[in-house]
Structure formats: structure tokens, C-alpha cells
Design an enzyme around this catalytic site. Sequence first.
Site, PDB file in Angstrom:
ATOM      1  N   HIS A  19       0.843  -1.205   0.000  1.00  0.00           N
ATOM      2  CA  HIS A  19       0.000   0.000   0.000  1.00  0.00           C
ATOM      3  C   HIS A  19       0.869   1.243   0.000  1.00  0.00           C
ATOM      4  O   HIS A  19       1.568   1.533   0.973  1.00  0.00           O
ATOM      5  CB  HIS A  19      -0.933   0.012   1.209  1.00  0.00           C
ATOM      6  CG  HIS A  19      -1.967   1.101   1.152  1.00  0.00           C
ATOM      7  ND1 HIS A  19      -2.976   1.110   0.209  1.00  0.00           N
ATOM      8  CD2 HIS A  19      -2.155   2.224   1.888  1.00  0.00           C
ATOM      9  CE1 HIS A  19      -3.737   2.176   0.390  1.00  0.00           C
ATOM     10  NE2 HIS A  19      -3.251   2.871   1.395  1.00  0.00           N
ATOM     11  N   HIS A  72      -9.592   1.146   1.178  1.00  0.00           N
ATOM     12  CA  HIS A  72      -9.407   1.684   2.525  1.00  0.00           C
ATOM     13  C   HIS A  72     -10.642   1.309   3.337  1.00  0.00           C
ATOM     14  O   HIS A  72     -11.768   1.613   2.933  1.00  0.00           O
ATOM     15  CB  HIS A  72      -9.312   3.209   2.495  1.00  0.00           C
ATOM     16  CG  HIS A  72      -8.052   3.753   1.903  1.00  0.00           C
ATOM     17  ND1 HIS A  72      -8.042   4.807   1.022  1.00  0.00           N
ATOM     18  CD2 HIS A  72      -6.756   3.411   2.085  1.00  0.00           C
ATOM     19  CE1 HIS A  72      -6.799   5.097   0.683  1.00  0.00           C
ATOM     20  NE2 HIS A  72      -5.994   4.256   1.303  1.00  0.00           N
ATOM     21  N   GLU A 124     -10.625   2.982   8.526  1.00  0.00           N
ATOM     22  CA  GLU A 124      -9.402   3.597   9.047  1.00  0.00           C
ATOM     23  C   GLU A 124      -9.740   4.572  10.172  1.00  0.00           C
ATOM     24  O   GLU A 124      -8.968   4.732  11.116  1.00  0.00           O
ATOM     25  CB  GLU A 124      -8.675   4.333   7.921  1.00  0.00           C
ATOM     26  CG  GLU A 124      -7.382   5.001   8.349  1.00  0.00           C
ATOM     27  CD  GLU A 124      -6.682   5.707   7.205  1.00  0.00           C
ATOM     28  OE1 GLU A 124      -5.575   6.224   7.429  1.00  0.00           O
ATOM     29  OE2 GLU A 124      -7.238   5.750   6.086  1.00  0.00           O
ATOM     30  N   HIS A 142      -5.901  -1.145   6.279  1.00  0.00           N
ATOM     31  CA  HIS A 142      -6.039  -0.644   7.650  1.00  0.00           C
ATOM     32  C   HIS A 142      -6.935  -1.560   8.474  1.00  0.00           C
ATOM     33  O   HIS A 142      -6.482  -2.127   9.455  1.00  0.00           O
ATOM     34  CB  HIS A 142      -6.534   0.806   7.711  1.00  0.00           C
ATOM     35  CG  HIS A 142      -5.684   1.764   6.958  1.00  0.00           C
ATOM     36  ND1 HIS A 142      -4.340   1.939   7.223  1.00  0.00           N
ATOM     37  CD2 HIS A 142      -5.962   2.608   5.928  1.00  0.00           C
ATOM     38  CE1 HIS A 142      -3.837   2.833   6.412  1.00  0.00           C
ATOM     39  NE2 HIS A 142      -4.798   3.255   5.604  1.00  0.00           N
ATOM     40  N   TYR A 150      -5.186   7.496  -7.087  1.00  0.00           N
ATOM     41  CA  TYR A 150      -6.455   8.184  -7.334  1.00  0.00           C
ATOM     42  C   TYR A 150      -6.267   9.586  -7.891  1.00  0.00           C
ATOM     43  O   TYR A 150      -7.239  10.318  -8.080  1.00  0.00           O
ATOM     44  CB  TYR A 150      -7.297   8.240  -6.056  1.00  0.00           C
ATOM     45  CG  TYR A 150      -6.614   8.834  -4.849  1.00  0.00           C
ATOM     46  CD1 TYR A 150      -6.571  10.213  -4.649  1.00  0.00           C
ATOM     47  CD2 TYR A 150      -6.026   8.019  -3.890  1.00  0.00           C
ATOM     48  CE1 TYR A 150      -5.961  10.761  -3.540  1.00  0.00           C
ATOM     49  CE2 TYR A 150      -5.407   8.553  -2.776  1.00  0.00           C
ATOM     50  CZ  TYR A 150      -5.373   9.925  -2.598  1.00  0.00           C
ATOM     51  OH  TYR A 150      -4.759  10.466  -1.494  1.00  0.00           O
ATOM     52  N   ASP A 160       2.190   3.113   3.046  1.00  0.00           N
ATOM     53  CA  ASP A 160       1.087   4.062   2.953  1.00  0.00           C
ATOM     54  C   ASP A 160       1.567   5.489   2.693  1.00  0.00           C
ATOM     55  O   ASP A 160       1.928   5.840   1.574  1.00  0.00           O
ATOM     56  CB  ASP A 160       0.244   3.966   4.221  1.00  0.00           C
ATOM     57  CG  ASP A 160      -1.095   4.687   4.111  1.00  0.00           C
ATOM     58  OD1 ASP A 160      -1.385   5.250   3.041  1.00  0.00           O
ATOM     59  OD2 ASP A 160      -1.853   4.702   5.089  1.00  0.00           O
ATOM     60  N   ARG A 195      -4.961  15.788   6.053  1.00  0.00           N
ATOM     61  CA  ARG A 195      -5.504  15.647   4.704  1.00  0.00           C
ATOM     62  C   ARG A 195      -5.448  16.974   3.938  1.00  0.00           C
ATOM     63  O   ARG A 195      -5.262  16.973   2.713  1.00  0.00           O
ATOM     64  CB  ARG A 195      -6.938  15.115   4.764  1.00  0.00           C
ATOM     65  CG  ARG A 195      -7.476  14.683   3.422  1.00  0.00           C
ATOM     66  CD  ARG A 195      -8.821  14.013   3.518  1.00  0.00           C
ATOM     67  NE  ARG A 195      -9.881  14.957   3.872  1.00  0.00           N
ATOM     68  CZ  ARG A 195     -11.180  14.712   3.658  1.00  0.00           C
ATOM     69  NH1 ARG A 195     -11.560  13.577   3.122  1.00  0.00           N
ATOM     70  NH2 ARG A 195     -12.080  15.602   4.007  1.00  0.00           N
ATOM     71  N   HIS A 222     -11.718   3.684  -3.210  1.00  0.00           N
ATOM     72  CA  HIS A 222     -10.997   4.497  -2.236  1.00  0.00           C
ATOM     73  C   HIS A 222     -11.513   4.226  -0.831  1.00  0.00           C
ATOM     74  O   HIS A 222     -10.717   4.004   0.105  1.00  0.00           O
ATOM     75  CB  HIS A 222     -11.114   5.991  -2.561  1.00  0.00           C
ATOM     76  CG  HIS A 222     -10.393   6.837  -1.554  1.00  0.00           C
ATOM     77  ND1 HIS A 222     -10.980   7.263  -0.382  1.00  0.00           N
ATOM     78  CD2 HIS A 222      -9.117   7.302  -1.533  1.00  0.00           C
ATOM     79  CE1 HIS A 222     -10.099   7.952   0.329  1.00  0.00           C
ATOM     80  NE2 HIS A 222      -8.960   7.992  -0.351  1.00  0.00           N
TER      81      HIS A 222
END
Length: 446
Positions: free
Chosen positions: A60, A231, A234, A268, A122, A319, A83, A204
Amino acid sequence: MPLKTYWLEHAWLGNHVEPGVALEVSEDGRIAGLASGVHAPPRGAEALRGLTLPGLANAHSHAFHRALRSLVQVGSGTFWTWREFMYQVAQKLTPDTYFALARAVYAEMALAGITNVGEFHYLHHAPGGTPYADPNAMGEALIEAAAAAGIRITLLDTAYLSAGFGQEPNAHQRRFSDGTADAWAERVSALRPREHALIGAAVHSVRAVPADQLATVARWADEQRAPLHVHLSEQTAENEACQAAHGCTPTELLAEHGVLGTRTTGVHNTHLTDLDIGLLGGTGTGTCMCPTTERDLADGIGPARRLQQAGSPLSLGSDSHAVIDLLEEARAMELNERLSSRTRGHWTANALLTAATADGHAALGLPDAGRLERGALADFTTIALDSVRTAGPLPRLGAETAVFAASAADVRHTVVGGRHLVRDGVHTLVPDVPAALAESIAAVRG
């Protein structure tokens, strides 16, 4: 006749360390033969001193997150504030700058003994969501970057259609979205595998793909017999929003729409109910743990041991690339479990290395990698047993040394398809990896 012979001073063969192994590579880049009890390098053989493991699988990756290292450690915050930094970097990437960054990141992976990466991709379109002239320009940049860095890639082309349950993509997310799952499937179908590259799929998250479109992504992966990653749970906020929207957990929603199965991997799998664990294990859905990111983002400690006991194969990923070190991921999975349970010894070193090698490659669609055995891909890496971290233990304890003492800095050699890619700690295709990282990151930080 073998194309090349390597002499392995010590080799991990899945359940024990064998001294003095001659490994022959065929013209097609596979292991043609193994001979043990070879106490000195045969004439013409290339000697790899230390402990040789199968190549590590990074199941990942988000390559562009490497540009966030250290930047996101200033001050405090949450996953959601992290984010926002991620979006800022994403907005600055073009096919050319993404190629340069990914090439450097994949070269860093090769230096860490990683021979195959699962790129959860993505970032598809130009800012604002306008497709490039080649709608797969960004994915192609990643595929070419892996080739330039000499490693294999499974491009997990990701459906990302929504900002949340029932919400349109925000300004940052428009370049992630194809609009519908059907449009996603049409675009991804134009990608073609290569000798070093497989094409897989990803959801996603249940936040980012509407429930009525999950089956489209799952069907495409099933028709292509391709890996499918997602995902999953998470964040507790994801679980709460899914309960509010659908009256069930994300795992239950994926099960309802046919996403779970033996070619699927949940990434996750942190905040799960007993029913979730039973659904994932009962369907043979894999679990990719990313402990260094999960702790960096304060996500929590997932129930990895219970998932494996229920039937979910474990793999590992770096990740967000807070660090790129699969040995640390393996070590952290065990040590996290110790902290959570206050007991020791949940996995043997052999089991942790299997997660980092054979089971990771299988999760990326390469079941013929991750083993030092005849017919497997000739992908392997050698760890020094004489560094300040690894000196002292007996060589027969090499697996324990690798997992519980060594780091990526101890990787001396990496071989992919029989080709010596990293030699004595130097990348043969990207000689100055730190400079390549610094230059490519500076170009996207602005």
C-alpha cells in the site's frame, strides 16, 4: 544454462535460515535452481554477503505523500488536518512532476529492499477535474516511474467519486473523480499491463464510492481477475457516517455489494466489529496493515491477530511514507499487538517476514513472487548482518535479527528479475536517490 548465479552467504527459505546457497537465474528472470551446502562462491557467481530474503512487497503506497514527510509533523492536528496538507501537494502535481517524484520514491523503496509496490492511485486528472489528453497520463507516469527505478508495480487504479456519503467532490477532489463508476471502468480499461506492471483496482473507501456503484468496481476487478483494494474503517468517523447513511458498518456495506473476496484486500481494517472480522475472514479478504502510518496519524491499532485467525491473510504497506521500511512495518505490527494486549509473541519472525514477502506479493497479484524457490521470480534482497544494529546474533537467528533489529538502512543488495538493482547500498539506475528526492519534492512543494 542459467543466465546468472548468485551465492547467498545466508538465505531465509521461509521457515529457517540456510547457510551457503547458490541461486541460479534463468533468462526469463526466474529462479532456475537452488543448491544448499555451497560453502564458498562458485566460479563466476556474484556473492551476496549477509542474509538474503525474498524481495519485500509494499502492498500500500501513495507515492506523492512522500512529499509530506516532516512537513506534517509541525504542530499537532488530526487525520483531517493532515488531509488538507495532502490536498495542497496533490494540486501541484503534473504527469511530469509526478513521474520525477515517483521515480525517486520507488528508488528509495528499492534501497529498502522493496521489489514490488502496490500504488493506490487516485490522482487521475488535471486540477479542476479536466482529463488530460491521455486520460491515464498520471497512471502511466507511475508505471514508467517504477520501470525507471527498476521495481515492479501493481497500479491499483482507484475509484474516487464522492466527498462523502451523498456529497459531490470538493474542489481538491475533482481531479480524483471520473464522475461515475462506469466512466472509471472505461478509463481504467485502457491501461495495459507490462512485464513489470500489473493493473488492479481500488475502491478508495465507502465514503468516496456511492453504495450503488460499488458493484461496478468489484465486477470490473472480477472480470479482469485483478486485485481489488479498499481503505476500510481507518477512522471511527467513517464508521459513524456509514451507520448514519446505511445503517451498517463499512464492512457490511462492502459485503452486501460483492466487494469482499479472496482477491480483495482491506487496507487498515482498524475499527472493526466482531461481525466485520468474521465477514473479512470468512470471505478470505486480506488485510494490509500500515503500522507506521496508522501510528503517525493516530488512527489506532487494528485487530491484525484476530483477523488472521479468522482467515484474513496479512500484508504490509508504508502508505503515507512517514518512513519507507517494511522491516519496521513488520516489527511494528507485532509490537503494536504487544502494547494493545500486554502480552508478547503474537507472530514469529518467520510469520512476519511472510507477511512482508509472499503474502504481500499475493495481495498484489503476484503469487509467484516472495519466495526463494525454483520457478519463483528472481526478486530478492540482502540485509547486512555486520552493522551496528545487526552484529552479534548467530546467523541462524537471521529472521529474528531482520525483523526485530534491522532497518532499511541495513539493505545492501536488491535484485529484481535477476538484475542487480541495488549493489552495496547504491542504486544502479538512480545513483543519487537523496538528490532525486530533494529535487522532486521541492518541485511540488512550491
